[in-house]
Structures are given as C-alpha cells and as structure tokens.
Scaffold this active site. Structure first.
Site, PDB file in Angstrom:
ATOM      1  N   GLY A 101       0.807  -1.218   0.000  1.00 20.68           N
ATOM      2  CA  GLY A 101       0.000   0.000   0.000  1.00 20.68           C
ATOM      3  C   GLY A 101       0.836   1.262   0.000  1.00 20.68           C
ATOM      4  N   ARG A 165       0.643  -5.560  -4.911  1.00 24.26           N
ATOM      5  CA  ARG A 165       0.694  -6.454  -3.759  1.00 24.26           C
ATOM      6  C   ARG A 165       1.101  -7.880  -4.135  1.00 24.26           C
ATOM      7  NH1 ARG A 165      -1.217  -4.178   0.824  1.00 24.26           N
ATOM      8  NH2 ARG A 165      -2.466  -2.278   0.661  1.00 24.26           N
ATOM      9  N   ASP A 196       5.618  -7.715   5.162  1.00 24.01           N
ATOM     10  CA  ASP A 196       5.527  -8.797   4.173  1.00 24.01           C
ATOM     11  C   ASP A 196       6.473  -8.557   3.001  1.00 24.01           C
ATOM     12  OD1 ASP A 196       3.672 -10.283   5.559  1.00 24.01           O
ATOM     13  OD2 ASP A 196       1.943  -9.470   4.502  1.00 24.01           O
ATOM     14  N   LYS A 222       8.448   0.712   5.066  1.00 20.65           N
ATOM     15  CA  LYS A 222       7.291   1.514   4.692  1.00 20.65           C
ATOM     16  C   LYS A 222       6.016   0.916   5.266  1.00 20.65           C
ATOM     17  CE  LYS A 222       4.788   0.031   2.135  1.00 20.65           C
ATOM     18  NZ  LYS A 222       3.499  -0.543   1.678  1.00 20.65           N
ATOM     19  N   THR A 223       5.213   1.702   5.951  1.00 25.15           N
ATOM     20  CA  THR A 223       3.807   1.384   6.246  1.00 25.15           C
ATOM     21  C   THR A 223       3.238   2.483   7.122  1.00 25.15           C
ATOM     22  OG1 THR A 223       2.233  -0.082   7.368  1.00 25.15           O
ATOM     23  CG2 THR A 223       4.484  -0.155   8.155  1.00 25.15           C
ATOM     24  N   ASP A 225       0.777   2.103   8.926  1.00 25.52           N
ATOM     25  CA  ASP A 225       0.251   1.474  10.142  1.00 25.52           C
ATOM     26  C   ASP A 225       1.229   1.534  11.303  1.00 25.52           C
ATOM     27  OD1 ASP A 225      -1.948   0.888   8.667  1.00 25.52           O
ATOM     28  OD2 ASP A 225      -1.634  -1.273   8.584  1.00 25.52           O
TER      29      ASP A 225
END
Length: 563
Positions: A101, A165, A196, A222-223, A225
C-alpha cells in the site's frame, strides 16, 4: 529548474513511453515542495565508509531462520561512518520497486537512491519496476532520469512507478525475477515495502546469493500502520504524515461536535494488525474515547464490555450536559476481541467447506456461544463477516464497518438504560472511516527528510556490496544533521510461523506495547478526556513555521523525549 519547465516526465521504458506528472499544473504548495531542499545527515555529506557491527541473530526461532536463510543469516549490521579519504566507487545499475500500500514519502526514497547514484557513483543507471513486484517478474520497467524524477520530489503517492501487492514466492516467479535482473545486469534491487514486502525482499536476496548472482537486495521500511519497527528501525515512513492528516480531520469533527452539541462521531482509523494510528491520533487530539485493540485483547474484553464502556462515557457526559463527543476505533478492533476471533475462526472453517445460504442451516455448525454472538450482531455486520476472504484467508476487516456496528449496539444499550430511568438524553451517532485519505498526502518535513536519508543510505549499502539488509536511520529525536545511517539484517527482524506443515519466515509486526511510554501517556490522561472537553485541533500539516519540524508523539515518547 522551474517547475513549469517540466511539462511531462517521460523515461525510456521497456513498454514504451511512460506518462508522468504535469509539474506545470501543480498547486503553489506542490511547486514549493519540489524546490524544497532536503537536509542529509552530516555523515552522508562528506567522505564515508561502512563499519560492520556484531553478528546478528533473529527475533525468534533462530535455528529455523538459519535453515531458511543459510546464505544471509547471522551477517552483521552496518553503520555509515566518516572516512578521511573518499572511497573508490564505480557506476552501478540499480532497480527499485514499490511494494504494498501507498505511504507518504515513497517518492523521496527513490529520489534519495537516484541522487546517491548521481553524486557518488557517476555514470550509474537506475530502473523503476512498474506496478510492484509483478514488474520485476514481468520485466516491466522504466529507466529513471533527472527529468522523470524531478516532478515527484517531496510529493505524495506512489504514481512515479506505481505499486502492487504481488509476491515473488513460487519457483517459477523466482526464476522470472532472476531472468529480469540478469537481463538488466543489475548490481542491486531496492524493495520499498512493509513487513511482508521486506520478508519477500530477504527471500529474494537469499535466492540471488544462492544462485551466485551479482544482484544484491536492500529493503526500506514503509507502512502508515506503524507496525514495522524495532530498536534499529525506529519507525516506518508514512506513519508521521498519515497520522497528522487523520488528526486534522479528527480535530475538524471535534469542532463540529462541539458546535452542534448533538452528535457522537465514531471514527474508524486504518490499522488492521496494530492500533498505533489510533493511539497516535488520540495523543494529538484528545478524544473522549479511544479503543486500543491490544488492550482489549490483553483484558479479554467481550463486545458487550466494549459497548458498555462507550455507553458509560456517553451517560456520564449527558449528566454534565454534553450530548456529543468523538470516539476513535482501530480498523482491526474486531480481530482483537477474543469471542469475535473465535467466531471468525469457526466461520472460516464453515466457509471453506460449505455454501452459506439464506436458509441458515450452516449456523448449526457454530458453537452455541458463537451462534449467540453472531445472532446478536447487526445484520449488516453479519453480512460483512461472511464476505469472501482475502488471499491469505483473512476476514477483510477494512470492509467491516465496525463504527456502524458500535453505533447500533450503543443505541440498543442506551434504550435499555432509558427504560430503566438511567439515561434521558438524545443520542445521534455519525460514522466515519478515515483510511485512504491519509496514504498519499504531501509528506511532512519529517517523512520527506527521513525517506530521503533512507534512500541515500540504501544506495550506500549497495555501493559497499551489502545484501539482505534493511536501510536504517536512527537518532531521530535529534536534528537531521545528527541522524545515524546504516543497515540492519532482515533476518534479525524475523521469526517463523508454521503454515500448512512448513515453517514460514515472517517479520514480526510491532504491536502497541501497553507498558511503553506512548500508551502510558495516553492511559494517564484518557479519563479526563472522556468527561471533560480537552479537544485539540492540530490543523493542516505545516511545512514552515511552528510545528513544521515536529515529529509524531509516538516516536518521540519511544525515544525518551518529554512531550
């Protein structure tokens, strides 16, 4: 170079011209951000070399990780350190891929790699693989040049080369990747992604080394979240920007709530596996209720207990004349409630073998307590729990409108209290999901600089022959000039999970720690926020002036800063 001078950004592509952004139609803010010069840590501005640290282990099950990564396991971390003399360099051929994402700042990672090659390895070539890992497998790429990269500097999004993805996991897919990097004669590949994606990067690096290929693999964290972090990797990029975007929006609905005096805004925020975004936004805005999934799981709370907690706050505020408020809910809340986890596990088993029809005969296969819970849920939530699973077999929690479920359940509980004479006010719930709005905003000064340093550092790691590391930038509580730069072995972040009878490597997600400083700060203040109106409206992201260089509360508290 003036922004308007770059009408289009085209690069040599394996699939013909690649249309890019039109910098000439940028807003004034976007144009000013292109021209914004990024500082680099002082260690990257002069002569430097790499110093190796001690041999590494793994987060868990080191014996199994060693078996899965015989060529990479145990290698040391690396630190960029000053050098009295310049180190000899040579031109490189480097590929970069965006995986997973979107997160604000991704373009600056690419710009950091590009600038490293231009400044430190003159004559180098850089390729961007289009559409994520599928671009590596299918050989879809664009050669990046200065004109192509320019309009994306300090800009949000992943549209320079786009993301995907897909995973490189089957023998055929690994062979496809090998064919691509061999055809392009790549010295290195940088994978920009989350847990992941970086696990996949490590598997790719292991495969390349096992095949004696020259291509080395480096990851970047990277994220939005915020669940990819450890001591060596203090934060993932995008979290800072996303939380500030969401906090502005939360501040706006807080002002609306206080202005009308009659609405409760239930706000669901991104974060399937961890509640870092909800916690950070709570620290920035001071809502009346913030549900932290990890705490719900720790206390083994039921859905009714969660509902009662919200209802209790609403009733207490009504007694003070406040019939409005703001409630924050993490996207993955439903996954943290033990009884709901049990229900989902039973539904997964049923859905794998039976057709779920309107007759409802399949319900007889649920355990009595799960059947009772399922029947207790609003019809819309029942339907969402039965939606098709994602490729990993998980419930698609992003499609479960937890905020609407809680509104319905709170309404039911309030009616019971009204009948018992314990509540006499009027309740009006408004639902919101703040998700994609935060993923592609213009990156904050922190994310812009952090990403640029990550990319520049990734270039240095490849120049010095490293593979299987994740680019790491530390000392983030200090000014940018004092940040440290290096690389951490990806295997050091890993544990294993047993799936389908085999051990599978995973980078462990970093959950909200209930004994860490950010949660403790929140817990010490939430009772006051619940009853009294201590709302804060942070306003839009600032690029100059007060607050423009401030980082997020979570990172600063974790690093021991007093805020």
């Amino acid at each position: 170079m003036a922004a308007a001078a770059v009408a289009t950004s085209n690069g040599a592509s394996a699939n013909g011209p690649t249309p890019g952004r039109l910098a000439s139609v940028y807003s004034e803010v976007q144009t000013s951000r292109i021209a914004h010069a990024l500082p680099l840590p002082s260690v990257l501005r002069s002569h430097f070399t790499l110093a190796d640290g001690a041999a590494s282990s793994a987060t868990g099950n080191p014996e199994e990780i060693a078996k899965l990564f015989p060529n990479l396991y145990g290698q040391p971390s690396a630190a960029v350190v000053p050098s009295a003399q310049p180190v000899a360099t040579k031109p490189l051929k480097i590929g970069v891929v965006l995986s997973g994402g979107q997160a604000p700042g991704g373009h600056n990672v690419i710009c950091g790699i590009f600038d490293y090659l231009q400044e430190r390895a003159k004559g180098s070539t850089m390729y961007g693989f289009k559409g994520g890992p599928a671009g590596v497998m299918k050989g879809k790429y664009v050669e990046l040049n200065a004109d192509f990269v320019y309009p994306y500097r300090n800009q949000g999004g992943f549209d320079m080369i786009c993301s995907g993805r897909d995973k490189i996991e089957t023998p055929e897919q690994f062979k496809q990747a090998e064919d691509t990097v061999t055809k392009l004669d790549l010295d290195g590949l940088v994978v920009i992604g989350g847990d992941d994606s970086n696990t996949n990067a490590c598997l790719l690096g292991e495969y390349f080394r096992g095949r004696n290929l020259k291509t080395r693999v480096i990851g970047c964290p990277k994220t939005i979240d915020g669940d990819l972090k450890c001591k060596e990797v203090p934060t993932s990029f995008g979290f800072d920007t996303a939380c500030k975007i969401y906090s502005e929006m939360i501040g706006n609905v807080m002002t609306d709530a206080r202005s009308t005096g009659k609405y409760y805004h239930f706000v669901r925020l991104m974060g399937r596996a961890a509640s870092h975004i909800t916690l950070e936004c709570a620290l920035q805005t001071h809502p009346n209720v913030s549900l932290i999934g990890e705490e719900v799981a720790e206390k083994k709370e039921t859905l009714k207990q969660v509902t009662d907690y919200i209802t209790d706050v609403i009733c207490k505020r009504a007694e003070l004349g406040y019939n409005y408020g703001v409630i924050l809910i993490p996207e993955g809340l439903i996954d943290f409630i033990p009884e709901v986890q049990k229900l989902i596990a039973e539904l997964n088993e049923i859905l794998a073998h039976d057709v779920v029809d309107e007759a409802g005969a399949w319900k007889s296969k649920l355990q009595p307590e799960s059947r009772q819970l399922f029947d207790f849920l609003p019809n819309t939530i029942q339907e969402q729990l039965l939606l098709e699973r994602d490729p990993h077999g998980n419930v698609q929690v992003a499609k479960i409108e937890t905020e609407k479920m809680l509104i319905a359940m709170v309404e039911t509980e309030l009616e019971k209290r009204r009948a018992a004479g314990k509540y006499s006010a009027h309740f009006r719930g408004q639902s919101h999901f703040f998700g994609y709005e935060g993923r592609c905003g213009l990156p904050t000064n922190f994310d812009s600089s952090y990403c640029y340093a990550l990319g520049y550092g990734a270039g240095a790691l490849l120049q010095f022959g490293k593979t299987g590391l994740i680019s790491s930038v530390g000392n983030l509580a200090a000014p940018v000039e004092e940040w440290t730069v290096g690389g951490t072995p990806l295997t050091a972040l890993m544990d294993v999970e047993r799936r389908h009878g085999k051990f599978k490597p995973v980078i462990k997600k970093a959950m909200v720690e209930l004994d860490a400083a950010p949660f403790k700060k929140f817990a010490s203040m939430r009772d006051e926020w619940a009853i009294k109106n201590r709302y804060i409206s942070p306003g839009p992201i600032q690029f100059s002036g007060p607050g423009s260089d401030a980082s997020n509360h979570t990172l600063m508290l974790e690093l021991g800063a007093q805020i």
